[in-house]
Every structure is written in C-alpha cells, then in structure tokens.
Scaffold this motif. Structure first.
Motif, short mmCIF file in Angstrom:
data_model
loop_
_atom_site.label_atom_id
_atom_site.label_comp_id
_atom_site.label_asym_id
_atom_site.label_seq_id
_atom_site.Cartn_x
_atom_site.Cartn_y
_atom_site.Cartn_z
N PHE A 1 0.84 -1.19 0.00
CA PHE A 1 0.00 0.00 0.00
C PHE A 1 0.88 1.25 0.00
O PHE A 1 0.57 2.22 -0.68
N GLY A 2 1.93 1.22 0.80
CA GLY A 2 2.81 2.38 0.90
C GLY A 2 3.54 2.68 -0.39
O GLY A 2 3.79 3.84 -0.72
N GLU A 3 3.88 1.66 -1.14
CA GLU A 3 4.63 1.86 -2.38
C GLU A 3 3.73 2.18 -3.57
O GLU A 3 4.06 3.01 -4.40
N ARG A 4 2.60 1.50 -3.69
CA ARG A 4 1.75 1.62 -4.86
C ARG A 4 0.45 2.36 -4.62
O ARG A 4 -0.24 2.71 -5.58
N GLY A 5 0.09 2.55 -3.37
CA GLY A 5 -1.22 3.12 -3.07
C GLY A 5 -2.24 2.01 -2.91
O GLY A 5 -2.04 0.88 -3.36
N TYR A 6 -3.32 2.34 -2.26
CA TYR A 6 -4.35 1.35 -1.96
C TYR A 6 -4.99 0.80 -3.23
O TYR A 6 -5.08 -0.41 -3.43
N ALA A 7 -5.41 1.69 -4.11
CA ALA A 7 -6.14 1.27 -5.31
C ALA A 7 -5.28 0.41 -6.23
O ALA A 7 -5.79 -0.53 -6.85
N GLN A 8 -3.99 0.70 -6.30
CA GLN A 8 -3.12 -0.02 -7.23
C GLN A 8 -2.51 -1.28 -6.63
O GLN A 8 -1.75 -1.98 -7.30
N THR A 9 -2.80 -1.57 -5.39
CA THR A 9 -2.24 -2.76 -4.75
C THR A 9 -3.27 -3.88 -4.78
O THR A 9 -4.42 -3.68 -4.38
N VAL A 11 -4.43 -7.95 -3.79
CA VAL A 11 -4.23 -8.97 -2.76
C VAL A 11 -3.10 -9.91 -3.18
O VAL A 11 -2.29 -10.33 -2.37
N ALA A 12 -3.02 -10.20 -4.48
CA ALA A 12 -1.96 -11.07 -4.98
C ALA A 12 -0.58 -10.46 -4.70
O ALA A 12 0.34 -11.17 -4.29
N ALA A 13 -0.45 -9.16 -4.91
CA ALA A 13 0.83 -8.49 -4.65
C ALA A 13 1.16 -8.51 -3.16
O ALA A 13 2.32 -8.72 -2.77
N ILE A 14 0.17 -8.32 -2.33
CA ILE A 14 0.38 -8.37 -0.88
C ILE A 14 0.81 -9.77 -0.48
O ILE A 14 1.75 -9.96 0.30
N ALA A 15 0.14 -10.78 -1.02
CA ALA A 15 0.46 -12.17 -0.70
C ALA A 15 1.89 -12.49 -1.12
O ALA A 15 2.65 -13.11 -0.37
N ARG A 16 2.27 -12.07 -2.34
CA ARG A 16 3.64 -12.31 -2.81
C ARG A 16 4.66 -11.69 -1.87
O ARG A 16 5.65 -12.31 -1.50
N ARG A 17 4.43 -10.46 -1.48
CA ARG A 17 5.36 -9.76 -0.58
C ARG A 17 5.45 -10.47 0.76
O ARG A 17 6.51 -10.52 1.38
N ALA A 18 4.36 -11.07 1.20
CA ALA A 18 4.34 -11.78 2.49
C ALA A 18 4.83 -13.21 2.37
O ALA A 18 4.92 -13.92 3.36
N VAL A 73 1.40 9.56 22.43
CA VAL A 73 1.14 9.93 21.03
C VAL A 73 2.45 10.15 20.29
O VAL A 73 2.64 9.63 19.19
N THR A 74 3.36 10.92 20.88
CA THR A 74 4.63 11.17 20.19
C THR A 74 5.48 9.91 20.10
O THR A 74 6.18 9.70 19.11
N GLY A 75 5.42 9.07 21.11
CA GLY A 75 6.14 7.80 21.06
C GLY A 75 5.64 6.94 19.92
O GLY A 75 6.43 6.31 19.19
N ALA A 76 4.34 6.91 19.73
CA ALA A 76 3.77 6.14 18.62
C ALA A 76 4.15 6.74 17.28
O ALA A 76 4.50 6.01 16.35
N MET A 77 4.11 8.06 17.18
CA MET A 77 4.43 8.72 15.92
C MET A 77 5.89 8.53 15.54
O MET A 77 6.27 8.74 14.38
N ALA A 78 6.73 8.13 16.47
CA ALA A 78 8.13 7.87 16.17
C ALA A 78 8.35 6.46 15.60
O ALA A 78 9.44 6.16 15.13
N GLN A 79 7.32 5.63 15.63
CA GLN A 79 7.44 4.25 15.13
C GLN A 79 7.17 4.21 13.63
O GLN A 79 6.16 4.73 13.16
N LYS A 80 8.06 3.56 12.90
CA LYS A 80 7.94 3.51 11.44
C LYS A 80 6.61 2.91 10.98
O LYS A 80 6.00 3.40 10.04
N GLN A 81 6.16 1.83 11.64
CA GLN A 81 4.93 1.19 11.17
C GLN A 81 3.71 2.05 11.42
O GLN A 81 2.77 2.05 10.64
N VAL A 82 3.72 2.83 12.47
CA VAL A 82 2.61 3.74 12.75
C VAL A 82 2.58 4.83 11.69
O VAL A 82 1.53 5.15 11.13
N ILE A 83 3.74 5.41 11.39
CA ILE A 83 3.82 6.45 10.36
C ILE A 83 3.41 5.89 9.01
O ILE A 83 2.70 6.53 8.24
N ALA A 84 3.85 4.67 8.70
CA ALA A 84 3.52 4.07 7.40
C ALA A 84 2.01 3.91 7.26
O ALA A 84 1.44 4.25 6.21
N VAL A 85 1.34 3.41 8.29
CA VAL A 85 -0.12 3.24 8.22
C VAL A 85 -0.80 4.61 8.15
O VAL A 85 -1.73 4.80 7.36
#
Length: 188
Positions: A1-9, A11-18, A73-85
């Motif tokens: 989702f982060g690389e391609r956007g929601y619409a362009q991603t 399920v097959a691509a997500i599965a491959r990456r996982a 809140v600031t501790g969470a915002m410092a986490q890469k996965q939180v920022i990515a989502v």
C-alpha cells in the motif's frame, strides 16, 4: 500500500510480498480492505488504548495526564509502522472514505471521548478553567498530528528532525503557561 497506493495494490501483490499464495491471504482476510483494517488495528488501536490508559494512570493532576497522553502519542508517531499506516490512511482517505472511517473508529473514536473525560474531570476538580472538552482535546493533539503530517506528507521537516519529545514538551508548556511573558517574576 505504501509503495503503490491502496487502489493499485492487489491482494496477490500483498500475498507475494508476504511470501504467501493469494489463496492463503484469503484464508486470513476476505478482501484488500480487510487487510488494511488489520494493519490499522494492529498498528494504531493499541497506541490509542495505551495513550488513554497511560493518561488515566498517570500521577494525579491534569499536567501529568497530559504529559502521559502526549508522550504516548509522540512515542507512537516515532514508530515507522505507525507512520507508514498513517501515510496510507492520509493518502487514500479522499478516494476511499471507508479508510478514513476505519482510522477514525480505531483511533479518534477511542482517544477523543476518553481524553475529553479527563478534561471534564480536571474542570470539575477546579484544576483548569471551564473549556469545551472536545475542542480542547483537538487543540492538544492537533499540533502533534499536524507536525507529523507536515514532515511525512509534505516534507516540511524541522532542522533538527521531528524532535517529537521536544515538540510535546514545548506544546505542553505553551498549553499550561501560555505564550506571553509573565508581567511579574514567578516564584518557584
């Protein structure tokens, strides 16, 4: 989702990456939206709950509760996965309103009422003057959120980096003491 956007991603691509087959992905999630919901719930729901629990369990007084809330809140915002989502939600919310609703439900519908209750209790104790609790919560959390959005979405980064902890401390100081210089010397 982060690389391609929601619409362009897909399920097959997500599965491959996982490292899964598309069928295996569908064993756990019935749609692409369900995968994003899972990401939001996994990355953000615990943060919202932790922020409120920390504020409720802080030392007595609104200053301690706010310091704990902003720290979470600031501790969470410092986490890469939180920022990515958060970036995914912000970039896709205008074209997929259900994504914004999902984020609102997981984060804001938890934090705003609970933090408003903390403000109401502080007003009832006479610790702070009467203010609109919900607008006050928005005023408290909004600058932290805006700071991250400016940096992560618009690339407007402070010279010393995000400095989230320093921002939270500065913000809390302004909230509690205002901007105007005292007209009389303060006593410690």
């Amino acid at each position: 989702f982060g690389e391609r956007g929601y619409a362009q991603t897909s399920v097959a691509a997500i599965a491959r990456r996982a490292g899964l087959s598309k069928g295996a992905a569908y064993l756990y999630f019935d749609s692409k939206q369900a995968i994003l919901e899972g990401l939001v719930k996994r990355a953000l729901s615990p943060v919202a709950a932790q922020a409120i629990d920390g504020a409720r369990n802080a030392a007595p007084g609104i200053e301690s509760a706010l310091k704990s809330l902003l720290g979470s809140v600031t501790g969470a915002m410092a986490q890469k996965q939180v920022i990515a989502v958060l970036k995914i939600v912000l970039s896709e919310a205008s074209v997929a309103p259900e994504i914004a609703a999902m984020y609102r439900h997981a984060v804001f519908d938890v934090v705003v009422p609970a933090a408003s209750a903390l403000i109401e209790a502080a007003i009832a104790r006479g610790e702070i003057r009467p203010v609109d609790p919900e607008l006050t919560v928005r005023s408290i959390i909004g600058p932290i959120f805006a700071h991250v959005v400016l940096a992560e979405i618009f690339g407007v980064r402070p010279a010393r980096g995000l400095a989230l902890e320093a921002l939270a401390d500065n913000h809390l100081d302004i909230l509690l003491n205002g901007l105007l210089a005292p007209t009389e010397p303060r006593h410690a």
